[in-house]
Design a protein around this motif. Sequence first.
Motif, short mmCIF file in Angstrom:
data_model
loop_
_atom_site.label_atom_id
_atom_site.label_comp_id
_atom_site.label_asym_id
_atom_site.label_seq_id
_atom_site.Cartn_x
_atom_site.Cartn_y
_atom_site.Cartn_z
N VAL A 61 1.00 -1.12 0.06
CA VAL A 61 0.01 -0.06 0.12
C VAL A 61 0.99 1.25 -0.21
CG1 VAL A 61 -1.84 1.26 1.02
CG2 VAL A 61 -1.79 -1.24 1.26
N GLU A 62 0.79 2.00 -0.99
CA GLU A 62 1.74 3.14 -1.13
C GLU A 62 0.45 4.31 -0.76
OE1 GLU A 62 3.91 3.61 -4.76
OE2 GLU A 62 4.28 1.35 -4.51
N ASP A 63 0.69 5.19 0.34
CA ASP A 63 -0.12 5.99 0.74
C ASP A 63 0.64 7.34 0.27
OD1 ASP A 63 -2.25 7.68 1.92
OD2 ASP A 63 -1.98 6.65 3.73
N LEU A 64 0.26 8.00 -0.73
CA LEU A 64 1.03 9.24 -1.08
C LEU A 64 0.71 10.41 -0.92
CD1 LEU A 64 1.70 7.38 -4.89
CD2 LEU A 64 3.05 7.44 -2.79
N LYS A 65 -0.51 10.64 -0.35
CA LYS A 65 -1.01 11.86 0.14
C LYS A 65 -0.87 13.21 -0.95
CE LYS A 65 -1.59 10.64 4.67
NZ LYS A 65 -2.66 9.60 4.59
N ASP A 82 -4.32 10.32 -9.54
CA ASP A 82 -4.17 11.14 -10.89
C ASP A 82 -4.68 12.27 -10.80
OD1 ASP A 82 -3.76 8.59 -11.98
OD2 ASP A 82 -5.61 8.20 -13.03
N GLU A 83 -5.51 12.89 -10.07
CA GLU A 83 -5.93 14.28 -9.95
C GLU A 83 -4.98 15.10 -9.57
OE1 GLU A 83 -9.67 14.04 -7.91
OE2 GLU A 83 -10.81 13.53 -9.84
N ASN A 84 -4.32 14.77 -8.67
CA ASN A 84 -3.19 15.78 -7.73
C ASN A 84 -1.72 15.31 -8.06
OD1 ASN A 84 -5.37 17.09 -6.37
ND2 ASN A 84 -5.77 15.16 -5.42
N VAL A 85 -1.51 14.40 -8.30
CA VAL A 85 -0.02 14.12 -8.70
C VAL A 85 0.31 13.49 -10.11
CG1 VAL A 85 1.82 12.30 -7.81
CG2 VAL A 85 -0.06 13.08 -6.38
N ASN A 86 -0.55 12.70 -10.67
CA ASN A 86 0.04 12.21 -11.97
C ASN A 86 -0.30 13.28 -13.08
OD1 ASN A 86 0.82 10.33 -13.49
ND2 ASN A 86 -0.97 9.30 -13.72
N GLY A 87 -1.58 14.06 -12.99
CA GLY A 87 -1.88 15.14 -13.77
C GLY A 87 -1.69 14.89 -15.38
#
Length: 167
Positions: A22-26, A93-98
Motif C-alpha cells: 500500500v503506497e499512501d502518497l497523500k 491521478d487528479e493531484n499527482v499524475n496530472g
Amino acid sequence: MDKEINEISFNQFKLTPRDLRVEDLKPGLILKFKTELPKERHEELIQLYKTHDFFEVSIGDSETKIMRFGRPFYSEHDNIIKYHIILVSKEYDENVNGDRPVHDSDPNMGNIIAFNNAYIEELENLLIDKKNLNREEIQKLRTKSEKNIPNKKFEFGKLDDVDKYAS
C-alpha cells in the motif's frame, strides 16, 4: 487503513491479496498485490481494464476508494490466472499524475515512441505511393488500431509466472 487486508473487492470481484503493498502518497493511494482468478473470469477482468474507467474499490472491511487499474501483469497456469494488480486512486491521478506524458517515466520511451511513429508514417506513405493502399484505407486501419490499444496493452503484461515478478 486496516493493518491486515484480507479482501479487495470491486465490480463483482472479491480478491484475496498476496504480497500487498500500500503506497499512501497523500494525496492518493496505490495498491499493488498479487492474486488469482479462475480462467473463466479472465475475460471479464480484461473488459473492466479496457474501459479505463474509475470504479469503487472496497479495501478490507473499512475503506472504499474510487480507483482505476494501473499496468496489469498476469500469467496463465492450468485452470487459473495469476495477476499482479495495480490499483490507482482517483486522487492520485487528479493531484499527482496530472498531465505528465507517459514517456517521462522512461527516458528511452520517448525515442521508441518517436521512432515507431515515424516508421509507421513512412510505411503508410510507401504503401500509398505504391498504390497498395489509399488514404481512406490507412485511416480505417488507424481507427481499428486505436480501438485495439487496450487489448495490446493488456497483452504486454503477460509473464511466464507472476510470482517471479517482484511487487
